[in-house]
Every structure is written in C-alpha cells, then in structure tokens.
Design an enzyme around this catalytic site. Sequence first.
Site, mmCIF file in Angstrom:
data_model
loop_
_atom_site.group_PDB
_atom_site.id
_atom_site.type_symbol
_atom_site.label_atom_id
_atom_site.label_comp_id
_atom_site.label_asym_id
_atom_site.label_seq_id
_atom_site.Cartn_x
_atom_site.Cartn_y
_atom_site.Cartn_z
ATOM 1 N N HIS A 1 -3.188 11.834 -3.017
ATOM 2 C CA HIS A 1 -2.631 10.623 -3.624
ATOM 3 C C HIS A 1 -3.647 9.504 -3.726
ATOM 4 O O HIS A 1 -3.369 8.468 -4.300
ATOM 5 C CB HIS A 1 -1.440 10.154 -2.788
ATOM 6 C CG HIS A 1 -1.857 9.766 -1.398
ATOM 7 N ND1 HIS A 1 -2.400 10.665 -0.497
ATOM 8 C CD2 HIS A 1 -1.856 8.571 -0.761
ATOM 9 C CE1 HIS A 1 -2.696 10.034 0.628
ATOM 10 N NE2 HIS A 1 -2.377 8.767 0.498
ATOM 11 N N TYR B 1 -10.176 4.402 13.248
ATOM 12 C CA TYR B 1 -10.364 2.952 13.400
ATOM 13 C C TYR B 1 -9.511 2.306 14.486
ATOM 14 O O TYR B 1 -9.338 1.082 14.482
ATOM 15 C CB TYR B 1 -10.058 2.259 12.058
ATOM 16 C CG TYR B 1 -10.583 3.015 10.854
ATOM 17 C CD1 TYR B 1 -11.955 3.096 10.625
ATOM 18 C CD2 TYR B 1 -9.724 3.678 9.985
ATOM 19 C CE1 TYR B 1 -12.446 3.810 9.544
ATOM 20 C CE2 TYR B 1 -10.209 4.389 8.895
ATOM 21 C CZ TYR B 1 -11.567 4.463 8.684
ATOM 22 O OH TYR B 1 -12.049 5.162 7.619
ATOM 23 N N GLN C 1 -2.263 -5.530 5.868
ATOM 24 C CA GLN C 1 -2.163 -4.456 6.853
ATOM 25 C C GLN C 1 -2.958 -4.785 8.124
ATOM 26 O O GLN C 1 -4.018 -4.198 8.379
ATOM 27 C CB GLN C 1 -2.719 -3.144 6.267
ATOM 28 C CG GLN C 1 -1.821 -2.536 5.199
ATOM 29 C CD GLN C 1 -2.555 -1.514 4.358
ATOM 30 O OE1 GLN C 1 -3.587 -1.829 3.767
ATOM 31 N NE2 GLN C 1 -2.047 -0.304 4.303
ATOM 32 N N ASP D 1 0.863 -1.189 0.000
ATOM 33 C CA ASP D 1 0.000 0.000 0.000
ATOM 34 C C ASP D 1 0.897 1.236 0.000
ATOM 35 O O ASP D 1 0.695 2.172 0.769
ATOM 36 C CB ASP D 1 -0.949 -0.024 1.209
ATOM 37 C CG ASP D 1 -1.986 1.106 1.163
ATOM 38 O OD1 ASP D 1 -2.094 1.777 0.104
ATOM 39 O OD2 ASP D 1 -2.658 1.328 2.178
ATOM 40 N N ASN E 1 -2.871 3.025 12.753
ATOM 41 C CA ASN E 1 -3.904 1.992 12.826
ATOM 42 C C ASN E 1 -3.397 0.573 12.579
ATOM 43 O O ASN E 1 -3.904 -0.374 13.156
ATOM 44 C CB ASN E 1 -5.014 2.318 11.823
ATOM 45 C CG ASN E 1 -6.119 1.296 11.836
ATOM 46 O OD1 ASN E 1 -6.822 1.164 12.829
ATOM 47 N ND2 ASN E 1 -6.262 0.525 10.758
ATOM 48 N N HIS E 2 -2.415 0.457 11.674
ATOM 49 C CA HIS E 2 -2.013 -0.884 11.249
ATOM 50 C C HIS E 2 -0.531 -0.910 10.927
ATOM 51 O O HIS E 2 0.088 0.131 10.710
ATOM 52 C CB HIS E 2 -2.812 -1.305 10.011
ATOM 53 C CG HIS E 2 -2.898 -0.211 8.982
ATOM 54 N ND1 HIS E 2 -3.955 0.679 8.930
ATOM 55 C CD2 HIS E 2 -2.052 0.187 7.997
ATOM 56 C CE1 HIS E 2 -3.765 1.548 7.948
ATOM 57 N NE2 HIS E 2 -2.620 1.280 7.373
ATOM 58 N N ASP F 1 -2.587 9.013 9.889
ATOM 59 C CA ASP F 1 -3.352 8.253 8.899
ATOM 60 C C ASP F 1 -4.490 7.469 9.549
ATOM 61 O O ASP F 1 -4.308 6.861 10.606
ATOM 62 C CB ASP F 1 -2.368 7.272 8.232
ATOM 63 C CG ASP F 1 -3.010 6.417 7.154
ATOM 64 O OD1 ASP F 1 -3.289 6.958 6.077
ATOM 65 O OD2 ASP F 1 -3.230 5.208 7.388
ATOM 66 N N GLU G 1 -11.870 -1.172 18.495
ATOM 67 C CA GLU G 1 -13.050 -1.916 18.036
ATOM 68 C C GLU G 1 -13.926 -2.180 19.252
ATOM 69 O O GLU G 1 -13.410 -2.481 20.332
ATOM 70 C CB GLU G 1 -12.669 -3.285 17.451
ATOM 71 C CG GLU G 1 -11.716 -3.255 16.269
ATOM 72 C CD GLU G 1 -10.284 -2.897 16.641
ATOM 73 O OE1 GLU G 1 -9.832 -3.307 17.725
ATOM 74 O OE2 GLU G 1 -9.642 -2.183 15.859
ATOM 75 N N GLU H 1 -6.378 12.635 9.571
ATOM 76 C CA GLU H 1 -7.030 12.095 8.385
ATOM 77 C C GLU H 1 -8.204 11.240 8.842
ATOM 78 O O GLU H 1 -8.054 10.084 9.240
ATOM 79 C CB GLU H 1 -6.084 11.224 7.554
ATOM 80 C CG GLU H 1 -6.665 10.946 6.187
ATOM 81 C CD GLU H 1 -6.765 9.479 5.776
ATOM 82 O OE1 GLU H 1 -7.248 9.223 4.664
ATOM 83 O OE2 GLU H 1 -6.396 8.582 6.544
ATOM 84 N N ARG I 1 0.966 13.924 9.845
ATOM 85 C CA ARG I 1 -0.356 13.705 9.286
ATOM 86 C C ARG I 1 -0.697 12.291 9.756
ATOM 87 O O ARG I 1 -0.026 11.325 9.384
ATOM 88 C CB ARG I 1 -0.294 13.796 7.762
ATOM 89 C CG ARG I 1 -1.601 13.449 7.027
ATOM 90 C CD ARG I 1 -1.499 12.100 6.387
ATOM 91 N NE ARG I 1 -2.577 11.811 5.460
ATOM 92 C CZ ARG I 1 -2.950 10.576 5.144
ATOM 93 N NH1 ARG I 1 -2.339 9.534 5.674
ATOM 94 N NH2 ARG I 1 -3.912 10.373 4.290
HETATM 95 C C1 NOJ Z 1 -5.253 6.543 3.979
HETATM 96 C C2 NOJ Z 1 -4.160 6.772 2.995
HETATM 97 O O1 NOJ Z 1 -4.315 8.065 2.445
HETATM 98 C C3 NOJ Z 1 -4.262 5.691 1.951
HETATM 99 O O2 NOJ Z 1 -3.380 5.940 0.887
HETATM 100 C C4 NOJ Z 1 -4.019 4.358 2.604
HETATM 101 O O3 NOJ Z 1 -4.217 3.339 1.660
HETATM 102 C C5 NOJ Z 1 -4.949 4.142 3.790
HETATM 103 N N1 NOJ Z 1 -5.045 5.285 4.636
HETATM 104 C C6 NOJ Z 1 -4.467 2.983 4.640
HETATM 105 O O4 NOJ Z 1 -3.322 3.361 5.359
#
Ligand code: NOJ
Length: 542
Positions: free
Chosen positions: A309, A206, A170, A62, A104-105, A202, A209, A244, A200
Amino acid sequence: MEENSLWYKKAVFYQVYVRAYCDSNGDGHGDLRGLASKLDYLQATGIDCLWLMPLYTSPLLDDGYDIAGYKDLLPEYGSLEDLKSLLDEAHKRGLRVILDLVLNHTSDQHPWFQSARQDPKSPFREYYVWSDDERKYSRARIIFLDTQKSNWTWDEAAGQYFWHRFYPSQPDLNYDNPAVQSEMLEVARFWLEMGVDGFRADAVPYLFEREGTNCENLPETHAFLRRLRRFIDENFPGRILLCEANQWPEEVREYFGEGDEFQMGFHFPLMPRIFMALRSGEISPLTWALSKTPAIPESCQWCAFLRNHDELTLEMVTEADRQWMWEQYAPEPRMRLNLGIRRRLAPLLGNERSLLELAFSLLLSLPGSPVIYYGDEIGMGDNIDLFDRNGVRTPMQWDGSARAGFSQARLQDFYAPLISEGEFGHQRVNVQRQENEAGSLLSWLRQALRIRKAHPIFGMGDMTLLESGNPSVLAFERRFGEERLLVLHNLSRRKQTVKLEMEPGTMPRPEVIYGYAKGMPDFNFYRPFEMEASTYLWLKIT
Ligand code: NOJ
Ligand code: CA
C-alpha cells in the site's frame, strides 16, 4: 485449522485494505462484512492468511496508521462483533487473519496526546517524547522526506516540541516509560483474545531514541520487541509477529533475534531488486540481494512481496540505482514519492503478462512466504492523480458493472474513484471476468498457488544459487529433506542458452511442475539447453 506451530512458513499472505475491498452497506467504504462476503474468493484463490491494514479509530491523516483509539474500530469498518464473525468465518475456512499493530506512534487526536499537551502534570505527558530543543536527536533521518522538515514539531499548548518520525499528526510514543510498554502489551492482548492470529508490527525500528545515534534498531527497541514476543508466546502460543523494518538485511536480521523476537520479517532489500532484474534482464541485482540475505533461525521466515500500500521504496538501493529505477519506472514526476515510486505492479510492468508471471514466479519460488497485495492478483492499475499513496488504494474491481461490484453507493460517494478507463478500467480488469477465463492472470496465479501448496518445500526448503552460465538466467535449487526443486527464470526478452554446472547424474528425473518447457523435451540439464524469452520453469527432481 492446521495445528502446526510453523504454519506461517508455508502460508501465502494477502494484504487487504478493507476500505477498498467490498462495501456491504452502500456507504461507499469497504467494511468487515464486505470482506467477510469475499472469503470464499480468497479461499478459492489459495490464500492462507489475511493481513488487514489498520481498522482502528483514527482521523485518517495516514489512512489509519494514526490511531486515536487502539481498542475500537472506526465505525465505517463495522463493529467488534463484525470483526469477531469475520475471524470465525475465516477460521472455518482454514484462513488466518493478522492485524496491523502500530507501536511507534499514535494520532495527535488520541486522548493520551490531548491530555499530554494540555496538562503538563497529566500522567500521559510522559507517554510522548518532548524537548525544549529541536536539535535533540539530530542524527535521526527524516522518513517522509517530501513533506517533513524535522522530526520535531512545536506544540503551542504544551510549550514544547514533540518527537515524530512520520507526520506531525503522529507523535511518537515514549518507550522509556514502562506505562507505555504495558499499554501496548494490553493492546496486543485485547485483539489476540478476540482471536486474531498475530500482527504485522508497523515501523518497529524507531521505538526508542538515544542521543548520538540514528535512533533506529537500538538495543532497547529489540529488548521491548522480545518482551512483546514473550508475552505472546506465553499467553497466545502459535500467534505470529511480522516485522516491518525497512532496513538493510543485516539490520532486519536482528529482528529475528535467536528465534525469540519476530517469526517473520519483510524482505525489503529484495523487493526493488526484483524490479531492477526484470527491467535490466539481468540477474545480478537478485543474486546480490540473495547473497546478502543472512541465515535466519529455523523457526523464522522472510516475507517476500512485490508491492504493497506504500510507495515502492528505494531506500535500500544505492543512489545510482535509485536514479535508474526512477528513470525506468517513474518517468513522470508525479509517479515519485519520497524515495520511491507510487505505482502498482501491473502498470509498473507495462501490463505485460509474461513479466507479471515472471514477477509472481519469483515471488512464489524464492525463499520466504509471499505477501500478495489486494488487486495485484488480477493486475489492477493505479491512479497517479490521487494524492500521496492513495493512487494504489483504489476500489477492488470485482466485475464490469457500473460500480465494479464494490459497492451500491453512488459513484461520487465512493471513498476513492474507481479505475474505470483504459486498459486497467474495471470493465476490462475484474475478478468475475478472470475467474471465468482459463488463461487469465488470476487463473494462472491460482494454479501456481495450488502447486506451491502441494509442495511444502517452497515454504520450508533452503535455497542454493546455481551457476547458469548466463547473466540473464536465474537458476536455484530448493531443498527440504529428501525433496528437491530446480527453478529457472529467464529474465531476458530473448531466448537464452543455459549451461548449468552440474555433474551428470546429480539431477535424475526432472519433472515440470509449472512453467514453459516447450523445446526442452528431454530435460537433459547436463548439456546446454535453451530457454524461451521471459519464461520460468519449476521442476521437481525425483
Ligand atoms: C509504515 C506503513 O506501511 C505506512 O503506510 C505508514 O505511513 C507508516 N508506517 C507510518 O505508520
Ligand atoms: Ca460500508
């Protein structure tokens, strides 16, 4: 550097995909030294803060949002020394730098996950979320709808399912485990000690849970994020956290807390509505989003953006609007991805200069700090033949030479193909050409950014929508102390008559600071006046 703890409220942000930016060693991958060589360009453009997408060790399933080592860089980006010297060079120029922090992951290649899956007694087992039953947390939606069927994936070695909100590569971290929380604070400390100006963060909705919920925006998640903020304030005052959270305004509002959670948050619901308004020629999508935008604490700031992106997400619009947006902006099925559109700004707007100016003018004059995606400042194109979101992550187009000034590598060794054909080909769309052309998009934007910088009200001021008497003309006033701006956008492709509801005398001497004012010589806003098709006007009221 300016010692103002609210610096981010006035800053213009620029999102850099380092791999795409500039390759210093000819291996076909952009790197930190390459980026460092472009800091003068960014400074000349009027950027205040860079956001660098993930640079960490990763199998890149990713694009680096799958981290296998939080405190190391992927070798092709360079060394920690390279990052330090980039930070120094940026700071010397008054530029700040924030990094992506993926909370998160991890990647499934992270040693924590490898240990967790292979050894049930491993202390890292509890770093992740396991279950024997894949029906657990069934109210959580699937985010990568195109490719994922479930948020659970069976792991043979572990003999259990593990939880993941994104790709199965992930696995989500288990924030109920205090060790995970401490690890992530240490990750933050590591980069802040090196001198980064913030993060930033991400995918923050999440982190936790809970059964019976949609597992988003939970109180436990907010509590951890406040803890992260406290940690930063206590140890690294002045550094920032940008949120985000692709959520509705009321939910994003929660991430500002009482000014004790995030300083900044992306305005996700506004973004698609800028495109809805531009295509329909009507202001109603914008006025709706603005009227739904809750007030935020004084020390907080929205981040407005046009593109990034990822795909242009349509999660925060109604089903009918989503269909309409797809019809309008993604007529070909391969332009669509998940609940969105995988295209860049200029192609979305048909490469029409007046629309690009309108879009940037909205971005720069509406409340919030603007975030500009690399390449959009010159109107770069996309490559929808590339897989997933890679089509909007192609090499930066510096000049018209064979390798676009991006790299010395052979073209076949470029990490992704250069866009070198048609109206968006690097021969036509490149920095060098636009820097030398007074009328170019880049020159236009640089001028807009200079004006914005000269008027802190753009970042600091509040906003009131004004009645324009015309469904195509967005009129608003910005105020900051004694300072006032009147901003007008005609979103229609025709000349429009505007009648501001304004008492004579309330708008003394308007002075045009940017925009198209031909045909409005006397600026008498108390009676109807005309605005040319697809034009904008920024006026200072003195
Ligand atoms: C948000 C990111 O902007 C994106 O590119 C990514 O795939 C997901 N979070 C998972 O981290
Ligand atoms: Ca390189």
